[in-house]
Design a protein around this motif. Structure first.
Motif: not given
Lengths: 210, 210
Positions: B98, B166, B168-169, B172-173, B176, B179, B196-197, B200-202
């Motif tokens: 990531i 990995a 994929t995630v 898309s993170t 998003e 967006k 920041r995105g 947040t995921l982590l």
DNA sequence: CCGAAATCGGAGTTGACTCTCAAAATCTAG
DNA sequence: CTAGATTTTGAGAGTCAACTCCGATTTCGG
């Protein structure tokens, strides 16, 4: 006189009459013909006339049943959304967001669909940009719904970024799992394939945070 | 005689000539006119004739520059792919998947684009199913490329499921985050929003695995 | 059998995209 | 600079398919 007062209203047509049953049959005939043809020669290479011919109707009749060519495939994908949201909210508080989504998707989607039909529709959708576009809009709707449900479950604001991101990640995991299952020839159980996808995701989470 | 032996070959046209420069100018004029009109009245409501008129060309000339209406917007999104892959592979082995993707996307995409243009194009794409479809195909290509790069970095098989997931995630993170940034009116730094995105995921990963 | 609803058949519109040919614009050589 | 070859453009006609409209006909329900 004033027949509309003596006749059925639009909102409540008789569901058992000959007429209604025939309409249902025609609708199904169109859907079946369309999906068959789309699978055979692709969405773009299929004309309304082709569909009409195979469904034994006049071309203009097609548009009485579906507002556009795309709608034959994309019929009311949002019907299941409220149930999905309820299932998410009703999950025990001990579930993490990802577990709640996983369980809700398993019971409201995986268990509820007709796999054969879903596979064929998915392949048709993948064959045309227009349909892919509509489908991704549908996916976006799911994401919003899932995000809302997650937020409500925890009493958070609808726009909470963690809920939003959780919905994003879970739904893309889900989507990829389904797609992989289909691409691999639908071997084994769909539910198991979805579970495997989520397990892989959680394994990655461990790696990334250690 | 046999002019083709004395003239430039197709593979090596002069890049500095009057001709080539005018072609570039025309191409840009078409692109600009198209994006303007698409933004003003939407993709579907804009005809080729509209674009041709504003770009001061004949309608048929449009198709000498772009094979279809959609291609004005979706020009060579795959150009950056090799660089992205190299950036992923070149990340130090200490980076998790990531982190490698995050860093590679930051330096190869966020830092390389023209934000203004990207925002307008993104909005236009969102306005039409056809374009959304093409765009999601492009996104799919990125995912495959990223997944491959991740696998090679670790000497794994190209089809490794963890790498796939990995990618994929992460993508898309990333998508998003971008967006969201656009939807919120492009406030602040895009790079910071992307960071920041991922943060947040982590944070979610920690929650899910504890 | 009568009135309502659904269907047919066909003509009409629109807009993306193709093709062709003659008229510019541009290049290269002398 | 000019002439001849070549490329690019303009203009227009032509195709194809989604979608609309409408009058005539059939089908269905009471």
């Amino acid at each position: 006189m004033i027949p509309s007062e003596r006749m059925f209203h639009k909102g409540a047509p008789p569901t058992g009459g000959h007429r209604a049953r025939k309409k249902e049959r025609t609708r199904h005939a169109i859907e079946d013909a369309a999906i068959e043809l789309f699978s055979e020669r692709g969405y773009d290479a299929t004309t309304i006339d082709d569909i009409a011919e195979r469904a034994q109707i006049a071309p203009s009749t097609f548009f009485r049943y579906f507002p556009s060519k795309a709608d034959v495939i994309l019929g009311d994908q949002n019907e299941r959304l409220p149930a999905l949201q309820r299932a998410i909210i009703d999950r025990p508080a001990s579930d993490s967001a990802i577990d709640a989504l996983r369980a809700a998707l398993q019971e409201q989607w995986v268990a509820a669909i007709d796999p054969d039909r879903t596979v064929r529709i998915t392949q048709v959708i993948a064959s045309s940009p227009v349909l892919s576009g509509h489908a991704s809009a549908v996916g976006h709707g799911w994401q919003i719904a899932a995000s809302q449900a997650l937020a409500r479950r925890k009493g958070l604001d609808d726009a909470d970024q963690k809920c939003w991101m959780a919905a994003t990640v879970a739904l893309s995991t889900f989507g990829e799992a389904v797609k992989t299952w289909i691409d691999d020839g639908c071997e084994g159980d769909l539910a198991a394939a979805v579970d495997r996808g989520f397990d892989t995701l959680l394994a990655l989470c461990v790696e990334w945070t250690s």
